[in-house]
Scaffold this motif. Structure first.
Motif, mmCIF file in Angstrom:
data_model
loop_
_atom_site.group_PDB
_atom_site.id
_atom_site.type_symbol
_atom_site.label_atom_id
_atom_site.label_comp_id
_atom_site.label_asym_id
_atom_site.label_seq_id
_atom_site.Cartn_x
_atom_site.Cartn_y
_atom_site.Cartn_z
ATOM 1 N N LEU A 16 21.508 18.665 18.727
ATOM 2 C CA LEU A 16 21.559 17.238 18.415
ATOM 3 C C LEU A 16 20.623 16.455 19.345
ATOM 4 O O LEU A 16 19.869 15.581 18.892
ATOM 5 C CB LEU A 16 22.986 16.719 18.548
ATOM 6 C CG LEU A 16 23.178 15.200 18.386
ATOM 7 C CD1 LEU A 16 22.759 14.750 16.996
ATOM 8 C CD2 LEU A 16 24.630 14.803 18.666
ATOM 9 N N ILE A 17 20.651 16.778 20.640
ATOM 10 C CA ILE A 17 19.785 16.089 21.591
ATOM 11 C C ILE A 17 18.311 16.391 21.303
ATOM 12 O O ILE A 17 17.449 15.503 21.370
ATOM 13 C CB ILE A 17 20.139 16.494 23.033
ATOM 14 C CG1 ILE A 17 21.600 16.142 23.340
ATOM 15 C CG2 ILE A 17 19.216 15.800 24.027
ATOM 16 C CD1 ILE A 17 21.903 14.665 23.248
ATOM 17 N N LEU A 18 18.028 17.667 20.968
ATOM 18 C CA LEU A 18 16.651 18.025 20.615
ATOM 19 C C LEU A 18 16.191 17.261 19.375
ATOM 20 O O LEU A 18 15.045 16.787 19.310
ATOM 21 C CB LEU A 18 16.557 19.535 20.366
ATOM 22 C CG LEU A 18 16.407 20.437 21.585
ATOM 23 C CD1 LEU A 18 16.529 21.904 21.183
ATOM 24 C CD2 LEU A 18 15.074 20.184 22.289
ATOM 25 N N ALA A 19 17.081 17.158 18.383
ATOM 26 C CA ALA A 19 16.744 16.450 17.148
ATOM 27 C C ALA A 19 16.510 14.963 17.428
ATOM 28 O O ALA A 19 15.590 14.350 16.865
ATOM 29 C CB ALA A 19 17.860 16.618 16.123
ATOM 30 N N MET A 20 17.317 14.375 18.301
ATOM 31 C CA MET A 20 17.124 12.973 18.670
ATOM 32 C C MET A 20 15.788 12.772 19.376
ATOM 33 O O MET A 20 15.045 11.824 19.096
ATOM 34 C CB MET A 20 18.274 12.507 19.562
ATOM 35 C CG MET A 20 19.595 12.351 18.848
ATOM 36 S SD MET A 20 20.975 12.071 19.988
ATOM 37 C CE MET A 20 20.361 10.693 20.939
ATOM 38 N N GLY A 21 15.474 13.693 20.295
ATOM 39 C CA GLY A 21 14.188 13.609 20.980
ATOM 40 C C GLY A 21 13.026 13.738 20.019
ATOM 41 O O GLY A 21 12.029 13.006 20.118
ATOM 42 N N ALA A 22 13.151 14.658 19.052
ATOM 43 C CA ALA A 22 12.087 14.856 18.059
ATOM 44 C C ALA A 22 11.951 13.635 17.158
ATOM 45 O O ALA A 22 10.832 13.213 16.818
ATOM 46 C CB ALA A 22 12.379 16.105 17.227
ATOM 47 N N ALA A 23 13.092 13.051 16.748
ATOM 48 C CA ALA A 23 13.059 11.881 15.869
ATOM 49 C C ALA A 23 12.408 10.689 16.560
ATOM 50 O O ALA A 23 11.561 9.995 15.977
ATOM 51 C CB ALA A 23 14.481 11.527 15.429
ATOM 52 N N VAL A 24 12.792 10.458 17.814
ATOM 53 C CA VAL A 24 12.198 9.341 18.557
ATOM 54 C C VAL A 24 10.729 9.629 18.858
ATOM 55 O O VAL A 24 9.886 8.725 18.822
ATOM 56 C CB VAL A 24 12.989 9.077 19.847
ATOM 57 C CG1 VAL A 24 12.300 8.022 20.697
ATOM 58 C CG2 VAL A 24 14.397 8.622 19.506
ATOM 59 N N GLY A 25 10.403 10.894 19.153
ATOM 60 C CA GLY A 25 9.006 11.262 19.351
ATOM 61 C C GLY A 25 8.183 11.036 18.100
ATOM 62 O O GLY A 25 7.029 10.593 18.170
ATOM 63 N N PHE A 26 8.767 11.335 16.937
ATOM 64 C CA PHE A 26 8.097 11.094 15.662
ATOM 65 C C PHE A 26 7.797 9.608 15.479
ATOM 66 O O PHE A 26 6.690 9.216 15.096
ATOM 67 C CB PHE A 26 8.976 11.594 14.519
ATOM 68 C CG PHE A 26 8.358 11.456 13.158
ATOM 69 C CD1 PHE A 26 7.520 12.439 12.659
ATOM 70 C CD2 PHE A 26 8.611 10.341 12.369
ATOM 71 C CE1 PHE A 26 6.942 12.317 11.399
ATOM 72 C CE2 PHE A 26 8.043 10.198 11.122
ATOM 73 C CZ PHE A 26 7.207 11.198 10.628
ATOM 74 N N MET A 250 12.668 15.446 26.457
ATOM 75 C CA MET A 250 11.209 15.596 26.566
ATOM 76 C C MET A 250 10.695 16.673 25.617
ATOM 77 O O MET A 250 9.675 16.484 24.954
ATOM 78 C CB MET A 250 10.821 15.956 28.001
ATOM 79 C CG MET A 250 10.935 14.836 28.992
ATOM 80 S SD MET A 250 10.528 15.434 30.649
ATOM 81 C CE MET A 250 11.381 14.214 31.641
ATOM 82 N N VAL A 251 11.398 17.802 25.574
ATOM 83 C CA VAL A 251 10.972 18.906 24.704
ATOM 84 C C VAL A 251 10.940 18.449 23.252
ATOM 85 O O VAL A 251 9.963 18.651 22.521
ATOM 86 C CB VAL A 251 11.903 20.117 24.873
ATOM 87 C CG1 VAL A 251 11.560 21.204 23.850
ATOM 88 C CG2 VAL A 251 11.789 20.682 26.284
ATOM 89 N N GLY A 252 12.012 17.801 22.803
ATOM 90 C CA GLY A 252 12.056 17.309 21.432
ATOM 91 C C GLY A 252 11.026 16.229 21.175
ATOM 92 O O GLY A 252 10.401 16.188 20.110
ATOM 93 N N GLY A 253 10.818 15.355 22.168
ATOM 94 C CA GLY A 253 9.872 14.264 21.997
ATOM 95 C C GLY A 253 8.441 14.728 21.826
ATOM 96 O O GLY A 253 7.690 14.184 21.009
#
Length: 308
Positions: A16-26, A250-253
């Motif tokens: 979930l945290i990775l997905a949040m980081g990826a979504a905000v990074g997107f 950071m990783v997800g972002g």
């Protein structure tokens, strides 16, 4: 898979945290903004204490701003003197913001202050960006053209003393409004956990008339420095920086930003402003709803100590 956050003191789903980081990074890659205005509320919405969310996102913002600032520096798209004057206000504003943050935490009003700040700032900025994007779309459909104004700062800015020449940006302005803008952005960043680019860039363009060729890179330098200062001060004074949480974000972002940049190149500028305005406005409305709805538990026990 559950991951225990030592400072937040709660278990969270790492995916979930990775997905949040990826979504905000997107979103960051698509719109060219830092994403702190979105990341901090999302963390609060999933149950992380507002203080921990603000302090941890500051470290995430510092890391994400570094690569962008480095890239603009290599392209000579940063005005060093303008960045230095901005930092004079930005660092002071950050230190003041961390002090106010600790004071509000000690009296038990930190959560309310963060929520109210997001409601006021995001609804105002989101509404203005949405209306501006809507007007741009209507003009494009009707074929209307806008009169281009000469790239000069506002009249009251030009009349201020302590003028300086910024060679890279090719502008001649007073240092007073520049320091003031840096102070405001640094203060809000420390209190709300936002890099401030979505606020800083419009102020620099529309009030100071900084050219777009240097405005983004220079704004990133301010974001990078103020977020580093905020992270250190929050860690030393409030002990609220959760390094594990920041690392996963950071990783997800980094992953999400790559796809967001590609998507942003396929969407017209006025549509991007409209979408970003809607996104910012929706987060502000969500915070407003959280403030007025009746909580499941009317009372809670919380440590109000300022030292952690």
């Amino acid at each position: 898979m559950q991951l225990f956050l030592p400072i937040a003191d709660i278990p969270v789903n790492v995916f979930l945290i990775l997905a949040m980081g990826a979504a905000v990074g997107f979103v960051s890659g698509m719109f060219g903004v830092g994403g702190g205005f979105l990341m901090t509320p999302l963390l609060i919405f999933i149950g992380i204490a507002p203080g921990v969310a603000v302090a941890s996102v500051a470290s995430h913002m510092a890391a994400s701003s570094f690569s962008g600032a480095l890239s603009y520096w290599r392209k000579r798209a940063i005005d060093p003197m303008l960045a230095l004057v901005l930092l004079c206000g930005g660092v002071s504003g950050t230190a003041l913001g961390v002090w106010v943050f600790a004071l509000l935490r000690s009296v038990g009003q930190l959560d309310l202050m963060i929520a109210l700040s997001y409601v006021v700032l995001l609804t105002a900025v989101g509404t203005l960006m949405f209306l501006e994007g809507l007007r741009a779309i209507m003009r494009a459909r009707t074929g209307a053209t806008t009169i281009k104004r000469r790239a000069r700062a506002q009249g009251w800015v030009l009349s201020l003393p302590l003028k300086m020449r910024f060679k890279r940006s090719k502008i001649y302005l007073s240092a007073i409004p520049i320091v003031g803008i840096g102070l405001l952005v640094g203060f809000l960043g420390a209190i709300m956990g936002i890099g401030g680019s979505f606020l800083l860039i419009p102020l620099m363009i529309y009030i100071l008339r900084v050219p777009t060729s240097t405005v983004i890179g220079t704004a990133l330098v301010l974001t990078l420095t103020t977020m580093v200062v905020a992270t250190v001060l929050h860690a030393v004074t409030n002990h609220l920086v959760d390094a594990v949480l920041a690392l996963v974000l950071m990783v997800g972002g980094v992953i999400g930003a790559q796809f967001g940049a590609q998507a942003g190149q396929r969407i017209r500028g006025e549509h991007l402003r409209l979408l970003l305005g809607l996104l910012i406005l929706s987060v502000g409305i969500r915070f407003a709803v959280e403030l007025v709805i009746r909580p499941d538990e009317l009372y809670s026990i919380r440590d109000l100590g300022g030292g952690g």
